[in-house]
Design a protein around this motif. Structure first.
Motif, mmCIF file in Angstrom:
data_model
loop_
_atom_site.group_PDB
_atom_site.id
_atom_site.type_symbol
_atom_site.label_atom_id
_atom_site.label_comp_id
_atom_site.label_asym_id
_atom_site.label_seq_id
_atom_site.Cartn_x
_atom_site.Cartn_y
_atom_site.Cartn_z
ATOM 1 N N VAL A 140 3.699 -0.641 -1.321
ATOM 2 C CA VAL A 140 2.596 -0.304 -2.218
ATOM 3 C C VAL A 140 1.354 -1.045 -1.749
ATOM 4 O O VAL A 140 1.405 -2.240 -1.467
ATOM 5 C CB VAL A 140 2.921 -0.695 -3.675
ATOM 6 N N ILE A 157 5.015 5.951 -7.491
ATOM 7 C CA ILE A 157 5.243 6.005 -6.054
ATOM 8 C C ILE A 157 6.750 5.966 -5.823
ATOM 9 O O ILE A 157 7.398 4.947 -6.079
ATOM 10 C CB ILE A 157 4.565 4.835 -5.319
ATOM 11 N N THR A 165 9.953 0.432 -0.512
ATOM 12 C CA THR A 165 8.838 1.280 -0.943
ATOM 13 C C THR A 165 7.576 0.428 -0.917
ATOM 14 O O THR A 165 7.354 -0.395 -1.814
ATOM 15 C CB THR A 165 9.061 1.832 -2.365
ATOM 16 N N LYS A 219 0.503 4.385 -1.842
ATOM 17 C CA LYS A 219 1.644 4.050 -1.000
ATOM 18 C C LYS A 219 1.156 3.307 0.230
ATOM 19 O O LYS A 219 0.163 3.675 0.852
ATOM 20 C CB LYS A 219 2.409 5.307 -0.589
#
Length: 355
Positions: A194, A127, A192, A87
């Motif tokens: 990464v 994730i 989100t 993450k």
């Protein structure tokens, strides 16, 4: 194919993410081709940071939840096998946008909504609502894997995937589950991030993949941020007429580097560096290349990384200019004749004879 060397390269090897995009019912990925059950999904303007330090590229990409349901995916070419997929930080890209956007524009801007064998699955990571898979395989194998996982590729996918597979057979597949995102309580605009880390000798940014599934005249827009130890050499050079332009090229400010270093997983950011911003604003037909970067200071970005030639290709020799050759030979002949005349005109006593 330089496969062994490129296995230590991350395509984009850097930090990458997307901000300020408005795309209904789809996730967003920088420098990747979005694909869904109904084919390619149009990609609006993206932002990407490509950072490189101590022989390692860091690629951070943020997928934004933009409502809707179902599953969508993305295929991103990587020139190397990641050493980690985790993450990413929360504000890296937003901070870069702030650094390179004039204050008066910032205040007026719309806020960011917060023959083939089977492909080998090298890594799988979950994730939040993202399923990430690092794949190894040729273009046909990667295409078959995508179809087997429920995504129909656009007609130009075989050509585009082969363009990358000839240089590196490493890809990142990301599946975004919008239903799972809603189940987690993610709101429209939530991202989100990464973070992908890959050892490499020089960064490389895949740009052609952004045109996947687009018609020739459709617009492709993206912001690519490079963070390197010194001013990088780029191929192609951003001229604006070729679809990319240079917006910022300057020493990175201490405040920017401090802010980036304070984000999750960004402790590797050095205390000094060089910030470059490349704006992609082209048609899909123009974007037939990638962005090669030489961050070593040698000033020799790779034509293979840029996609202008392929590994093992024979570069034809430059044609010989016969007129220049004959002129040069004529001067050589005159010089030899002149030396001979001077030698004959000099008497044995060593004093020159008057002409």
């Amino acid at each position: 194919m330089r496969h062994g060397r490129r296995l230590g390269r991350v395509g984009l090897g850097l930090s990458t993410a997307l901000v300020g995009l408005f795309l209904a019912a789809t996730p967003i990925l920088a420098c990747g081709g979005l694909i869904g059950p109904n084919g390619a999904v149009n990609l609006l303007r993206t932002s990407t940071l490509a950072a490189y330090h101590d022989g390692v590229e860091h690629y951070v990409t943020a997928f934004e939840f933009a409502g809707g349901g179902g599953a969508f995916g993305s295929i991103t070419p990587l020139p190397g096998i990641p050493s980690s997929v985790e993450k990413g930080g929360d504000w890296t890209l937003q901070r870069l946008v702030r650094e390179t956007t004039p204050a008066f524009l910032r205040e007026a801007a719309v806020p960011a909504a917060s023959a083939s064998a089977d492909a080998i699955e090298l890594q799988k990571v979950r994730i939040d609502a993202l399923d990430l898979t690092v794949l190894q395989g040729g273009s046909a194998a990667i295409g078959a894997w995508a179809k087997d996982h429920g995504f129909r590729l656009p007609p130009d996918a075989p050509e585009v995937l082969d363009f990358y597979a000839q240089r590196s057979q490493i890809f990142l597949a990301a599946a975004f589950d919008a239903d799972a995102a809603k189940g987690r309580g993610q709101q429209v605009g939530d991202g989100t991030p990464v973070h992908i880390t890959i050892p490499t000798d020089n960064p490389w940014v895949p740009l052609r993949i952004l045109a996947l599934g687009k018609t020739a005249n459709e617009t492709v827009q993206a912001d690519v941020y490079l963070l390197t130890d010194r001013a990088p050499a780029l191929l192609p050079a951003p001229t604006g007429e070729n679809g990319i332009r240079l917006d910022v090229q300057q020493a990175a400010s201490a405040s920017l580097l401090d802010d980036l270093r304070a984000d999750r997983g960004m402790a590797w950011v050095p205390t000094s560096g060089w910030l470059t911003k490349i704006a992609v604003d082209s048609t899909a037909a123009q974007l037939g290349y990638d962005l090669a970067i030489d961050a070593s200071g040698a000033g020799r970005p790779s034509a293979i990384d840029a996609g202008f030639t392929m590994p093992g290709a024979i570069v034809p020799a430059s044609p010989v200019d016969l007129s220049r050759l004959f002129l040069a030979l004529g001067f050589v002949g005159l010089g030899i004749a002149g030396v001979g005349l001077m030698a004959r005109a000099r008497p044995a006593g060593g004093r020159p004879v008057g002409w």
